[in-house]
Design an enzyme around this catalytic site. Structure first.
Site, PDB file in Angstrom:
ATOM      1  N   ARG A  47      65.894  26.896  68.920  1.00  0.00           N
ATOM      2  CA  ARG A  47      66.707  26.580  70.316  1.00  0.00           C
ATOM      3  C   ARG A  47      67.939  26.620  69.837  1.00  0.00           C
ATOM      4  NH1 ARG A  47      67.990  21.410  73.241  1.00  0.00           N
ATOM      5  NH2 ARG A  47      67.675  21.859  75.472  1.00  0.00           N
ATOM      6  N   HIS A  51      70.421  28.930  72.036  1.00  0.00           N
ATOM      7  CA  HIS A  51      71.630  28.379  72.926  1.00  0.00           C
ATOM      8  C   HIS A  51      72.894  28.854  72.515  1.00  0.00           C
ATOM      9  CE1 HIS A  51      69.837  24.673  75.363  1.00  0.00           C
ATOM     10  NE2 HIS A  51      69.003  25.817  75.197  1.00  0.00           N
ATOM     11  N   ASN A  79      73.063  21.170  76.345  1.00  0.00           N
ATOM     12  CA  ASN A  79      72.931  20.880  75.182  1.00  0.00           C
ATOM     13  C   ASN A  79      73.335  19.505  74.672  1.00  0.00           C
ATOM     14  OD1 ASN A  79      73.078  23.567  74.490  1.00  0.00           O
ATOM     15  ND2 ASN A  79      75.109  23.974  74.532  1.00  0.00           N
ATOM     16  N   HIS A 206      58.739  27.954  73.143  1.00  0.00           N
ATOM     17  CA  HIS A 206      58.393  26.619  73.504  1.00  0.00           C
ATOM     18  C   HIS A 206      57.017  26.101  73.112  1.00  0.00           C
ATOM     19  CE1 HIS A 206      61.849  27.894  75.910  1.00  0.00           C
ATOM     20  NE2 HIS A 206      62.043  26.645  76.146  1.00  0.00           N
TER      21      HIS A 206
END
Length: 237
Positions: A47, A51, A79, A206
């Site tokens: 992740r 990001h 975040n 995910h």
């Protein structure tokens, strides 16, 4: 994950072969140790990479803290107090600095860490449901509490990225959201050169990790939700 930029042609899996031949082994060992201590860290590092890349390319700008000239991406809502793994990247960077100072970029470390986190071990146990929608996949990071390892795919990482000296909190505020509908997700990913097929593949990340209950509570308790009933029942406390 590599975005199409003018410098992409300069990237190579062999970028550090001459200047830091122990780079990949050092990163791999550090990531495996981190994931062995906490299996959830595998999802967190993947992740973190996403990001970072989705904002202004894979340049480690997400690692930059606040300063007089930087409004850190860490403070952006997607975040803030949710992106994890910074200490793992810091530790690996420190180890690399002792091996080959000033050679390996943080951007490359983040990219390789995501790959190595996915491939941290060789076995996994996943639960699949026939009626999970794309939105469900994006909404929920399935908790695999009894999984002995991660066992995800591996891939070749092209290297040679340079670290950013700037960050963009404003762009980070526009990261894909768990509340986005399918049309918006497809549109958002298209702006980065991804197809709907790419969106589904990336959303597959995910299937490991954890999500805060508040992010999906309304869906698993809603009688009007289109989420699979069997899947919903296993998420209820």
């Amino acid at each position: 994950m590599v975005y199409h930029t003018q410098c992409e042609a300069q990237l190579s899996p062999a970028f550090y072969d001459a200047t830091c031949p122990r780079a990949l082994k050092t990163i791999r060992t550090g990531i495996r140790n981190a994931v062995s201590r906490e299996r959830r860290m595998a999802a967190s590092l993947i992740r973190l990479h996403f990001h970072d890349c989705f904002v202004q390319g894979c340049d480690a700008s997400i690692l930059l803290d606040d300063s007089s000239s930087i409004d850190s991406e860490k403070n952006a809502l997607p975040n803030f107090k949710s992106v994890r793994g910074f200490e793992v990247i810091d530790s690996v960077k420190s180890q690399l600095e002792s091996v080959c100072p000033g050679v390996v970029s943080c951007a490359d470390i983040v990219a390789v860490a995501a790959r190595d986190a996915s491939f941290a071990a060789s076995k996994s146990s996943l639960i699949f449901y026939k009626k999970i929608t794309i939105r469900d996949i994006v909404l929920i990071e399935i908790v695999i509490s009894r999984c002995s390892s991660v066992g995800g795919p591996s891939w070749t990482v092209k290297l040679g990225r340079r670290d950013s000296t700037t960050a963009s909190r404003s762009l980070a505020e526009n990261l894909p959201s768990f509340t986005d509908g399918l049309d918006k997700l497809i549109s958002t990913f298209a702006t980065k050169g991804f197809s709907a097929r790419d969106l589904v593949a990336l959303s597959g990340a995910h299937t490991i990790g954890q999500a805060q209950c508040a992010l999906f509570r309304d869906r698993i308790y809603s009688n009007q939700s289109d989420i699979d009933a069997g899947f919903a029942s296993t998420r209820r406390l």
